[in-house]
Design a protein around this motif. Structure first.
Motif, PDB file in Angstrom:
ATOM      1  N   GLN A  14       0.836  -1.214   0.000  1.00 37.48           N
ATOM      2  CA  GLN A  14       0.000   0.000   0.000  1.00 37.48           C
ATOM      3  C   GLN A  14       0.876   1.273   0.000  1.00 37.48           C
ATOM      4  OE1 GLN A  14      -2.699  -0.294   3.308  1.00 37.48           O
ATOM      5  NE2 GLN A  14      -3.874  -1.964   2.398  1.00 37.48           N
ATOM      6  N   ILE A  15       1.851   1.281  -0.878  1.00 38.45           N
ATOM      7  CA  ILE A  15       2.727   2.441  -1.054  1.00 38.45           C
ATOM      8  C   ILE A  15       2.494   3.000  -2.454  1.00 38.45           C
ATOM      9  CG2 ILE A  15       5.122   3.228  -1.219  1.00 38.45           C
ATOM     10  CD1 ILE A  15       5.860   1.147   0.840  1.00 38.45           C
ATOM     11  N   LEU A  16       2.266   4.317  -2.526  1.00 37.69           N
ATOM     12  CA  LEU A  16       1.986   4.974  -3.802  1.00 37.69           C
ATOM     13  C   LEU A  16       3.294   5.177  -4.570  1.00 37.69           C
ATOM     14  CD1 LEU A  16       0.045   6.446  -5.734  1.00 37.69           C
ATOM     15  CD2 LEU A  16       0.485   8.541  -4.423  1.00 37.69           C
ATOM     16  N   LEU A  17       3.333   4.726  -5.810  1.00 39.79           N
ATOM     17  CA  LEU A  17       4.497   4.903  -6.681  1.00 39.79           C
ATOM     18  C   LEU A  17       4.136   5.918  -7.765  1.00 39.79           C
ATOM     19  CD1 LEU A  17       7.317   4.175  -7.707  1.00 39.79           C
ATOM     20  CD2 LEU A  17       6.298   2.268  -8.956  1.00 39.79           C
ATOM     21  N   GLU A  18       4.853   7.034  -7.791  1.00 38.13           N
ATOM     22  CA  GLU A  18       4.613   8.086  -8.781  1.00 38.13           C
ATOM     23  C   GLU A  18       5.794   8.156  -9.733  1.00 38.13           C
ATOM     24  OE1 GLU A  18       3.899  11.831  -6.968  1.00 38.13           O
ATOM     25  OE2 GLU A  18       1.983  11.250  -6.073  1.00 38.13           O
ATOM     26  N   LEU A  19       5.500   8.265 -11.028  1.00 40.83           N
ATOM     27  CA  LEU A  19       6.526   8.413 -12.059  1.00 40.83           C
ATOM     28  C   LEU A  19       6.290   9.731 -12.780  1.00 40.83           C
ATOM     29  CD1 LEU A  19       6.538   4.796 -13.575  1.00 40.83           C
ATOM     30  CD2 LEU A  19       8.007   5.718 -11.777  1.00 40.83           C
ATOM     31  N   ASN A  20       7.299  10.570 -12.806  1.00 38.04           N
ATOM     32  CA  ASN A  20       7.198  11.877 -13.473  1.00 38.04           C
ATOM     33  C   ASN A  20       8.346  11.971 -14.477  1.00 38.04           C
ATOM     34  OD1 ASN A  20       6.706  14.465 -14.237  1.00 38.04           O
ATOM     35  ND2 ASN A  20       7.302  15.412 -12.301  1.00 38.04           N
ATOM     36  N   ILE A  21       8.103  11.456 -15.681  1.00 35.74           N
ATOM     37  CA  ILE A  21       9.140  11.398 -16.719  1.00 35.74           C
ATOM     38  C   ILE A  21       8.590  12.077 -17.975  1.00 35.74           C
ATOM     39  CG2 ILE A  21      10.661   9.903 -18.069  1.00 35.74           C
ATOM     40  CD1 ILE A  21      10.236   7.748 -15.960  1.00 35.74           C
ATOM     41  N   PRO A  22       9.206  13.135 -18.451  1.00 37.85           N
ATOM     42  CA  PRO A  22       8.735  13.796 -19.684  1.00 37.85           C
ATOM     43  C   PRO A  22       8.805  12.845 -20.877  1.00 37.85           C
ATOM     44  CG  PRO A  22      10.316  15.181 -18.498  1.00 37.85           C
ATOM     45  CD  PRO A  22      10.344  13.838 -17.854  1.00 37.85           C
ATOM     46  N   ASN A  50      14.934  -0.348  -2.674  1.00 35.14           N
ATOM     47  CA  ASN A  50      15.355   0.192  -1.379  1.00 35.14           C
ATOM     48  C   ASN A  50      14.299   1.135  -0.819  1.00 35.14           C
ATOM     49  OD1 ASN A  50      17.750  -1.205  -1.366  1.00 35.14           O
ATOM     50  ND2 ASN A  50      18.982   0.483  -2.159  1.00 35.14           N
ATOM     51  N   ALA A  51      13.742   1.988  -1.691  1.00 30.71           N
ATOM     52  CA  ALA A  51      12.704   2.910  -1.236  1.00 30.71           C
ATOM     53  C   ALA A  51      11.482   2.148  -0.738  1.00 30.71           C
ATOM     54  CB  ALA A  51      12.317   3.862  -2.371  1.00 30.71           C
ATOM     55  N   LEU A  52      11.093   1.091  -1.464  1.00 32.03           N
ATOM     56  CA  LEU A  52       9.964   0.257  -1.038  1.00 32.03           C
ATOM     57  C   LEU A  52      10.257  -0.398   0.310  1.00 32.03           C
ATOM     58  CD1 LEU A  52       7.298  -1.283  -1.566  1.00 32.03           C
ATOM     59  CD2 LEU A  52       8.650  -2.964  -2.832  1.00 32.03           C
ATOM     60  N   ARG A  53      11.465  -0.858   0.486  1.00 34.60           N
ATOM     61  CA  ARG A  53      11.826  -1.597   1.697  1.00 34.60           C
ATOM     62  C   ARG A  53      11.805  -0.700   2.933  1.00 34.60           C
ATOM     63  NH1 ARG A  53      17.798  -4.317   2.613  1.00 34.60           N
ATOM     64  NH2 ARG A  53      17.473  -5.066   4.740  1.00 34.60           N
ATOM     65  N   TYR A  54      12.246   0.559   2.790  1.00 37.54           N
ATOM     66  CA  TYR A  54      12.385   1.425   3.963  1.00 37.54           C
ATOM     67  C   TYR A  54      11.240   2.431   4.104  1.00 37.54           C
ATOM     68  CZ  TYR A  54      17.105  -0.427   4.382  1.00 37.54           C
ATOM     69  OH  TYR A  54      18.182  -1.257   4.550  1.00 37.54           O
ATOM     70  N   THR A  55      10.128   2.234   3.392  1.00 38.82           N
ATOM     71  CA  THR A  55       8.975   3.124   3.500  1.00 38.82           C
ATOM     72  C   THR A  55       7.817   2.379   4.154  1.00 38.82           C
ATOM     73  OG1 THR A  55       9.662   4.312   1.512  1.00 38.82           O
ATOM     74  CG2 THR A  55       7.382   4.635   2.238  1.00 38.82           C
ATOM     75  N   GLU A  56       7.192   3.015   5.119  1.00 37.39           N
ATOM     76  CA  GLU A  56       6.063   2.409   5.831  1.00 37.39           C
ATOM     77  C   GLU A  56       4.833   2.352   4.925  1.00 37.39           C
ATOM     78  OE1 GLU A  56       5.873   1.035   8.679  1.00 37.39           O
ATOM     79  OE2 GLU A  56       7.753   1.566   9.673  1.00 37.39           O
ATOM     80  N   PRO A  57       3.926   1.387   5.184  1.00 39.69           N
ATOM     81  CA  PRO A  57       2.673   1.348   4.414  1.00 39.69           C
ATOM     82  C   PRO A  57       1.943   2.691   4.491  1.00 39.69           C
ATOM     83  CG  PRO A  57       2.939  -0.661   5.687  1.00 39.69           C
ATOM     84  CD  PRO A  57       4.043   0.243   6.109  1.00 39.69           C
ATOM     85  N   GLY A  58       1.368   3.084   3.344  1.00 34.53           N
ATOM     86  CA  GLY A  58       0.700   4.374   3.278  1.00 34.53           C
ATOM     87  C   GLY A  58       1.618   5.493   2.828  1.00 34.53           C
ATOM     88  N   GLY A  59       2.904   5.211   2.640  1.00 28.30           N
ATOM     89  CA  GLY A  59       3.856   6.224   2.215  1.00 28.30           C
ATOM     90  C   GLY A  59       3.840   6.422   0.709  1.00 28.30           C
ATOM     91  N   LYS A  60       4.876   7.122   0.212  1.00 33.27           N
ATOM     92  CA  LYS A  60       4.910   7.459  -1.205  1.00 33.27           C
ATOM     93  C   LYS A  60       6.348   7.416  -1.690  1.00 33.27           C
ATOM     94  CE  LYS A  60       4.192  11.731  -2.466  1.00 33.27           C
ATOM     95  NZ  LYS A  60       3.508  13.002  -2.747  1.00 33.27           N
ATOM     96  N   VAL A  61       6.537   6.911  -2.908  1.00 30.50           N
ATOM     97  CA  VAL A  61       7.833   6.908  -3.589  1.00 30.50           C
ATOM     98  C   VAL A  61       7.628   7.590  -4.943  1.00 30.50           C
ATOM     99  CG1 VAL A  61       9.669   5.497  -4.584  1.00 30.50           C
ATOM    100  CG2 VAL A  61       8.597   4.805  -2.434  1.00 30.50           C
ATOM    101  N   ARG A  62       8.541   8.523  -5.263  1.00 32.69           N
ATOM    102  CA  ARG A  62       8.395   9.264  -6.509  1.00 32.69           C
ATOM    103  C   ARG A  62       9.701   9.205  -7.294  1.00 32.69           C
ATOM    104  NH1 ARG A  62       7.102  15.477  -6.076  1.00 32.69           N
ATOM    105  NH2 ARG A  62       5.087  14.652  -5.417  1.00 32.69           N
TER     106      ARG A  62
END
Length: 617
Positions: free
Chosen positions: A485-493, A516-528
């Motif tokens: 339940q971690i939001l993954l955002e991609l911002n690539i032109p 690594n970002a997925l591993r160290y982020t709590e549920p409900g967080g966000k990776v961009r």
């Protein structure tokens, strides 16, 4: 003793007396001028004002008469009466001002004619009240009232002209009085200036001559001639100052004799210490000019002789990149560019490595006057690191065959090829399979890192579309992100320049950073993941809202076998080779990688890869 205080006090007293006298004369003349102006101008001004207002009141009365002929007679007559009251008030005010004979005659005529004008105006009012007499009233106004009205206007103008002439004469008298007052003040001021100059020169000579003698002696003392003796033939504070200076020079001579030898000894001691330091030491001023260089530094940079002193470091050191680091703020600029400040030299067929350390030379005002650069020899550590890498590569290579055999044996047992097994045995074999796969991953990472460090890995570079590469790398990670339940955002032109890169290795870098970002982020967080272009390079950031990395670990996070685990983490992870391999891959592509982080906020990893400029047909 006639002191300087007495001389200065007397001179200032004389100058103050002269100034007061000049001020008194000036105040008296300008006070007379002001009184004359006030007495004459006030009456004339009020008379002019009265004449203007009487003329205005006459015009308003004439307009009121016209209104009586054309509109409501009674309301117009009321206005006429109001204007008549105003005219009479201003006439009385004019009579109350100071009057000349001519003014009095004119005002008497105005009073008589205005009395007749009011009588005719009342007759006009009564005539207009009779029906059918409008034409007669108009004829009466033209023949009887108009001549009196014109006469009153001329008399008001005459009264105005009399007062304007009086104001002109008053102005002439004021100009004459002002000229006389100005001439008097100028004369007194000139006399005061000459007297003040005389007293100032006399006072100055009594101080300057002894002071000049004192200054000449002090200048000779400051040039190093401490055997001077000051002689001033006065009986004041300067004479006392000269005696104190004589005592001071005597003490300076004694101090100089005591300390010159000590200073020379300390200088020689410092130079000997620097000269015998095993590591190269270079000292430059704030402009990059060489001040000191020991024998170790001269040997490293192949500098012979002593003619390097006073030259710019760029002119002495052949390699401009090294010269840039040796100047003021050189190591700081390299660190800001996320490059490792490391020197590599080949000396007598030996590869030497040095790590620069800089310290500023600061004066008492906090201004930087120079920089001391110490080149720390780290060749031993580089050799040890190389030997360790070779050992790890050898061991990893030797482990591949037995690990493959173990994996095949576990697969055969798990598939019950040689016989059936119970559930507990299956669980043990599954755990053994997981450990085997973890060891195989470790061996693969060790071998990849060894190849990258040694330069034996051949990059299969081709034109890469980074947007498509990220899409392929993210595809197997979608499910883990959704499960946690971690939001993954991609911002690539859409329109990015192509990259000349190894797609497999670059995809591995993106996957590793996102994992690594997925591993160290709590549920409900966000990776961009964000991409863009800066200075002909692809600029990529991977930011998360995870635990964050302590500041003390930011410098070592890209080293081998370094892991940063939270106190609550219990799942087994890697052995700390992912970021080390990522750095090797990025740097092999000519880019840079670094990290910024804050505990409790998250981490942001950055890396750059040079782009390939495209030219359209």
């Amino acid at each position: 003793m006639t002191s300087l205080r007495y001389k200065m006090g007397f001179s200032y007293f004389v100058i103050v007396v002269i100034g007061l006298a000049t001020s008194v004369v000036a105040v008296y003349n300008f006070s007379t001028l002001r009184d004359t102006f006030s007495l004459t101008l006030h009456d004339n001004y009020e008379s002019v004002r009265a004449a203007q207002n009487m003329f205005k009141a006459l015009e308003q009365q004439d307009n009121a008469q016209l209104s009586m002929q054309l509109t409501d007679i009674d309301s117009a007559y009321v206005r006429f009466s109001i204007y008549r009251t105003g005219f009479l008030a201003w006439l009385e005010k004019a009579k109350g001002n100071g009057q000349s004979v001519r003014e009095k005659i004119v005002l008497d005529r105005i009073s008589q004619n205005y009395s007749q004008y009011n009588q005719f105006s009342d007759s006009l009012y009564h005539l207009l009240q009779i029906r059918g007499q409008t034409r007669a009233a108009s004829s009466f106004k033209t023949k009887m009232i108009r001549p009196v009205f014109d006469m009153l206007k001329e008399e008001c103008f005459e009264y105005l002209a009399i007062n304007q002439d009086a104001m002109t004469r008053t102005e002439e008298r004021l100009n004459q009085t002002a000229s006389e007052a100005t001439l008097t003040v100028i004369t007194i001021s000139i006399v005061a200036v000459f007297l003040s100059l005389f007293m100032s020169i006399r006072f100055t000579r009594s101080i300057i001559l002894p002071a000049e003698t004192l200054t000449r002696s002090v200048r000779r003392i400051s040039s190093g001639q401490l055997n001077q003796k000051i002689d001033v033939n006065t009986d004041d504070e300067i004479a006392e100052l000269s005696r104190e200076f004589n005592k001071m020079t005597e003490r300076l001579r004694t101090y100089e004799q005591m300390n010159i030898q000590q200073l020379i000894t300390e200088k020689n001691k410092s130079e000997t210490i620097v000269e015998n330091i095993a590591d190269p030491v270079i000292v430059t001023d704030e402009h990059g000019v060489l001040v000191l260089m020991n024998q170790a530094a001269a040997a490293v940079f192949d500098v012979r002789g002593t003619d390097w002193h006073g030259k710019f470091v760029r002119d002495v050191v052949g390699n401009q990149n090294w010269a840039e680091i040796l100047e003021l703020g050189g190591t700081r600029r390299i660190e800001q560019e996320h490059r490792e400040p490391l020197f590599a030299f080949t000396h007598h067929d030996l590869k030497l490595y040095f790590r620069p350390r800089q310290a500023h030379i600061v004066d008492e005002h906090g201004t930087i006057r120079g920089v001391v650069t110490l080149l720390q020899d780290v060749t031993r550590f580089k050799d040890l690191d190389r030997m360790k890498s070779e050992f790890i590569a050898t061991v990893s290579h030797e482990l591949r065959t037995p690990l493959t055999s173990l994996s095949m044996g576990i697969d055969i047992l798990s598939q019950e090829v040689i016989g059936s097994i119970n559930q507990r045995q299956k669980d043990l074999l599954a755990a053994a399979k997981d450990d085997t796969e973890r060891l195989r991953k470790l061996v693969k990472e060790l071998l990849d890192l060894s190849k990258l460090e040694s330069g034996k890995y051949e990059m299969k570079k081709e034109l890469v579309d980074f947007r498509r590469l990220v899409a392929d790398a993210v595809r197997p990670l979608r499910l883990p992100f959704e499960e946690k339940q971690i939001l993954l955002e991609l911002n690539i032109p859409e329109h990015l320049h192509a990259l000349s890169a190894d797609p497999h290795q670059l995809s591995w870098v993106v996957t590793n950073l996102l994992s690594n970002a997925l591993r160290y982020t709590e549920p409900g967080g966000k990776v961009r993941l964000t991409a863009g272009e800066e200075n002909q390079a692809l600029f990529v950031t991977v930011a998360d809202t995870g635990y964050g990395i302590p500041q003390e670990n930011l410098e070592t996070i890209f080293d081998k076998f370094v892991q940063v685990k939270s106190s609550t983490e219990t799942t087994p992870g890697s052995v700390g080779l992912g970021l080390a391999i990522a750095r090797e891959v990025v740097e092999a592509h000519g880019g840079q990688i670094w990290v910024e982080s804050q505990i409790g906020v998250g981490s942001t990893f950055f890396f750059t890869i040079p782009t390939v400029l495209q030219t359209g047909a």
